[in-house]
Design an enzyme around this catalytic site. Sequence first.
Site, mmCIF file in Angstrom:
data_model
loop_
_atom_site.group_PDB
_atom_site.id
_atom_site.type_symbol
_atom_site.label_atom_id
_atom_site.label_comp_id
_atom_site.label_asym_id
_atom_site.label_seq_id
_atom_site.Cartn_x
_atom_site.Cartn_y
_atom_site.Cartn_z
ATOM 1 N N SER A 56 0.790 -1.237 0.000
ATOM 2 C CA SER A 56 0.000 0.000 0.000
ATOM 3 C C SER A 56 0.817 1.280 0.000
ATOM 4 O O SER A 56 0.238 2.372 -0.061
ATOM 5 C CB SER A 56 -0.953 0.010 1.200
ATOM 6 O OG SER A 56 -2.044 -0.841 0.972
ATOM 7 N N LYS A 59 -0.030 3.760 -2.634
ATOM 8 C CA LYS A 59 -1.051 4.812 -2.518
ATOM 9 C C LYS A 59 -0.433 6.208 -2.426
ATOM 10 O O LYS A 59 -1.154 7.209 -2.548
ATOM 11 C CB LYS A 59 -1.953 4.544 -1.324
ATOM 12 C CG LYS A 59 -2.808 3.287 -1.473
ATOM 13 C CD LYS A 59 -3.786 3.150 -0.312
ATOM 14 C CE LYS A 59 -4.655 1.920 -0.461
ATOM 15 N NZ LYS A 59 -4.004 0.680 -0.025
ATOM 16 N N SER A 111 -5.592 3.683 4.655
ATOM 17 C CA SER A 111 -5.065 2.827 3.598
ATOM 18 C C SER A 111 -6.180 2.107 2.848
ATOM 19 O O SER A 111 -6.065 0.929 2.487
ATOM 20 C CB SER A 111 -4.076 1.799 4.168
ATOM 21 O OG SER A 111 -3.293 1.243 3.136
ATOM 22 N N LYS A 218 3.691 6.594 4.623
ATOM 23 C CA LYS A 218 2.679 5.583 4.299
ATOM 24 C C LYS A 218 3.160 4.180 4.675
ATOM 25 O O LYS A 218 4.310 3.819 4.433
ATOM 26 C CB LYS A 218 2.353 5.631 2.801
ATOM 27 C CG LYS A 218 1.218 4.692 2.396
ATOM 28 C CD LYS A 218 -0.112 5.207 2.921
ATOM 29 C CE LYS A 218 -1.231 4.184 2.721
ATOM 30 N NZ LYS A 218 -1.137 3.037 3.655
#
Length: 382
Positions: A56, A59, A111, A218
């Site tokens: 993720s 993202k 997320s 992130k």
Amino acid sequence: MIKRIFTALLLFSVLVFPVYASDEVSVSAEGAALIIADSGELIFGKNENKQLSMASTTKIMTSLLLLEQNTPYKEITVTSSMVSVEGTSMGLLPGDKVTYEALLYGMLLESGNDAANTAAYTVSGSPDKFAVLMNEKAKIIGMENTNFVTPSGLDAAEHYSTAYDMALLGAYAIDNPEFAKICSTNSISMEYGNPPYSRRLSNHNKLLTMYDGAFGIKTGFTKKSGRCLVSAAERNGIALVAVTLNAPDDWNDHVKMFDYGFSVAEKRELKADTSKISVPVIGGDKQSLSVSPCGECYCPVLRGENFSYESEILLSPFVYAPVKAGDVAGEIRYYRDGKLIASQALIFSEESKNTTQETADVTEKKSLFQRIVEFIKGIFDK
């Protein structure tokens, strides 16, 4: 329009101590990288160019592309295609009303795969078309060993990056003030749904509370990728970006890398000679005005590193009076190996009054006096 009138090349080389060896850090990650955010300079690496899946942390790119639409309050209606995706979610359902801003927080804090998929459909019409935009942006950033397939980071055979490429992406992302604000948010209430109602979105990044100066970026995890993390921290004006891919002990990995990075990085002052530079003045009591840098300008580098840079001075070809001391005259841009590393405003060191206006005032006064004289003269001439 500011025009380039000349380029000053300043080459500064300092030879003091050798660069510190990166083997002073031991991390659990299969791939890791630590860079100086401003320059992209690698401080520490472990298999930093090995192609790995990045879960993720993908993202980051998806959020950037949505953010660059510059319509944070635009509202869309969620379709079933947008939320037909497995994994983590911000709780979107078909028919929900949601803003771009909420999608950004849903991606970077919770997320949400549903948020990433919705962003892809909204911007490009489909995840496949959106992946084209992702890869085009990756090339612009300089991510040479990266290929995006999914907007969420769910596993795909050809979806991969490297620790160094993801560090470049992280540094590029935090240069956007709005992105930096969102990814550093611990929690926030956002309204969305049908009808919209308030939800609490929470950040999964533990570094925000466990490391002094951390402000992003992130987290990520899939069975294939393992634990992935892209983070940023700043101390004493030095911002670092750390990345670990497939790291069982990612939180501690990042603490170690940041501690090491801040111990070997320092700020170097950047200077350009402006002593012989002046700007012509039109309509002023002076023919030209001198300029000087506004304050000081620094660039983070490794301590003891050989360091050279070039400076480019941008100025207007002339300026109209009046001009006050301290008014912006132009800009100094500093480059290292052809890459912009810092910029600094140039300001006027002195002022210039508007003599054209003073002349006009005198002319106006004389004309009025002349009209009075002519009026009185006319009375006596009758």
